[in-house]
Design an enzyme around this catalytic site. Structure first.
Site, PDB file in Angstrom:
ATOM      1  N   LYS A 168      -4.054 -15.139  -3.963  1.00 50.22           N
ATOM      2  CA  LYS A 168      -5.063 -14.133  -4.314  1.00 50.22           C
ATOM      3  C   LYS A 168      -6.012 -14.767  -5.315  1.00 50.22           C
ATOM      4  CE  LYS A 168      -5.747  -9.636  -3.357  1.00 50.22           C
ATOM      5  NZ  LYS A 168      -5.478  -8.971  -2.072  1.00 50.22           N
TER       6      LYS A 168
ATOM      7  N   GLY B  53      -8.103   8.898  -2.695  1.00 51.05           N
ATOM      8  CA  GLY B  53      -9.070   7.841  -2.461  1.00 51.05           C
ATOM      9  C   GLY B  53      -9.578   7.835  -1.034  1.00 51.05           C
ATOM     10  N   LEU B  54     -10.817   8.250  -0.839  1.00 54.65           N
ATOM     11  CA  LEU B  54     -11.439   8.247   0.480  1.00 54.65           C
ATOM     12  C   LEU B  54     -12.437   7.101   0.577  1.00 54.65           C
ATOM     13  CD1 LEU B  54     -11.995  12.085   0.990  1.00 54.65           C
ATOM     14  CD2 LEU B  54     -10.371  10.622   2.227  1.00 54.65           C
ATOM     15  N   GLY B  55     -11.968   5.930   0.185  1.00 58.72           N
ATOM     16  CA  GLY B  55     -12.801   4.737   0.263  1.00 58.72           C
ATOM     17  C   GLY B  55     -12.716   4.104   1.637  1.00 58.72           C
ATOM     18  N   LYS B  56     -12.799   2.755   1.662  1.00 57.26           N
ATOM     19  CA  LYS B  56     -12.862   2.040   2.930  1.00 57.26           C
ATOM     20  C   LYS B  56     -11.668   2.350   3.825  1.00 57.26           C
ATOM     21  CE  LYS B  56     -13.521  -2.081   1.008  1.00 57.26           C
ATOM     22  NZ  LYS B  56     -13.780  -3.537   0.904  1.00 57.26           N
ATOM     23  N   VAL B  57     -10.463   2.388   3.247  1.00 54.27           N
ATOM     24  CA  VAL B  57      -9.255   2.627   4.039  1.00 54.27           C
ATOM     25  C   VAL B  57      -8.978   4.124   4.192  1.00 54.27           C
ATOM     26  CG1 VAL B  57      -6.767   2.220   4.183  1.00 54.27           C
ATOM     27  CG2 VAL B  57      -8.276   0.424   3.328  1.00 54.27           C
ATOM     28  N   GLY B  58      -9.122   4.872   3.113  1.00 52.26           N
ATOM     29  CA  GLY B  58      -8.804   6.295   3.130  1.00 52.26           C
ATOM     30  C   GLY B  58      -9.569   7.069   4.188  1.00 52.26           C
TER      31      GLY B  58
END
Length: 360
Positions: free
Chosen positions: A83, A183-188
């Site tokens: 990482k 979290g409704l971001g890229k994945v959510g």
């Protein structure tokens, strides 16, 4: 441009290599952490984040790279764990020159580390980095890449959630269940779509007004609540942390009402011992690095020459892996997180040992 390696704390953490990168002209300050190359070159994304201190940046890089080693092992990939973090504010500090400088540091490792997207970095950034290094995944479709890795990350989380549902309620579906997404971001966003299609009732929260507006217009049936505290104290069947790590701590576990925790966020357990608290409360926790491996499966497929259907088939197998871990946990009388660690460590030891066979 200069590179130096710090040994402070690395021996105790078990990492193979930690590289500090600095380019004063562009303002680049980055840390590349390689936990293990036992199964192959280390693969893991680059996080661009305004850490409070260098110590915080190093700690994040060490923790995330270790998690990637276990994730890649359980995903069945012939890749180790690595990482990188870029210390800075992506909104203010990101530039073409800085990303290209970072790419040259990645190239200097001669393939020991492949990078990809993470928090604060996106597909277009990978295309810029790739102008200086061959060891980049998560590139745009126009450049032969997989595009947005959130697609299969969400698909894999959904498969892990299905496996947890089967283990808990006897059926591999979330139909009729109430699932809370933090979290409704890229994945959510993608996960919400899969759940609604499966017949689940979705409750969600996000600090971003744009994400809230997306939910209202795209899926008006989503029940939006004010914050994470309101979400975890709701009457949920499943809790899905899909933002930053540390969502499961002493305080949240004490009031969490869900029977299952399956989410996309990395490092969801705030500290060792949380997995035991979850077990004591009768909450089934599917280890994050098992169920969120769809993204790394997607970008790793680029190394062979990306084929979406092949990558999706591999990500679908997260259902089987999750089920195997849950059964192993029951058989051994340990939390699923412990069972997952044991399975990953076994593969790294057994397959990694083959590298001692001389090929001439």
């Amino acid at each position: 441009m200069g590179v130096f390696v710090s040994s402070d704390g690395i021996e105790a953490a078990g990492h193979e290599q930690v590289v500090f990168c600095q380019d004063r002209h562009t303002g680049l300050k980055a840390i590349i952490s390689i936990y293990s190359t036992a199964l192959g070159p280390a693969l893991g994304g680059t996080r661009f984040y305004p850490y409070e201190s260098e110590e915080a940046a190093v700690t994040d890089a060490l923790n995330l790279s270790r998690g990637m080693a276990y994730k890649n092992a359980l995903a069945g990939l012939d890749l180790g764990g690595g990482k990188a973090v870029i210390w800075g504010d992506p909104a203010l500090d990101k530039s073409e020159a800085l990303l290209r400088a970072y790419g040259r540091f990645v190239e200097s490792l001669n393939g020991r580390y492949y990078t990809a997207c993470d928090v604060g970095t996106y597909v277009p950034d990978m295309d810029v980095i790739a102008r200086e290094t061959r060891y980049v995944t998560g590139r745009s479709v126009e450049h032969g890449g997989a595009g947005d890795s959130s697609v299969l990350t969400a698909w894999g989380v959904f498969q892990g959630m299905r496996a947890a549902a089967e283990h808990t309620w006897g059926r591999p579906t979330l139909s009729g269940r109430r699932v809370g997404i933090a979290g409704l971001g890229k994945v959510g966003k993608y996960l919400a779509g899969h759940l609604i299609e499966d017949g689940a009732a979705v409750v969600a929260t996000d600090v971003s007004p744009a994400a809230q507006e997306w939910a209202r217009t795209t899926h008006p049936q989503i029940d939006l609540v004010d914050d994470a505290q309101a979400l975890i104290t709701s009457d949920l069947d499943v809790y899905a942390p899909c933002a930053l790590g540390g969502a499961l701590n002493d305080d949240t576990v004490a009031v969490l009402r869900a029977k299952i925790v399956t989410g996309a966020a990395n490092n969801q357990l705030a500290h060792p011992g949380i997995e035991k608290l979850l077990e004591e409360r009768g909450i089934l926790y599917t280890p994050d690095y098992v169920v969120n491996a769809g993204g790394v499966i997607q970008v790793a497929d680029e190394i062979e020459g990306f084929n979406f259907e092949r990558a999706k088939l591999r990500a679908t197998k997260i259902f089987d892996t999750t089920g195997q871990i849950l059964r192993l946990a029951d058989d051994d009388g340990v939390p699923p997180a412990v069972a997952a660690d044991r399975l990953a460590e076994r593969r790294m030891a057994e397959v990694g040992r083959l590298r001692s066979i001389y090929l001439g």
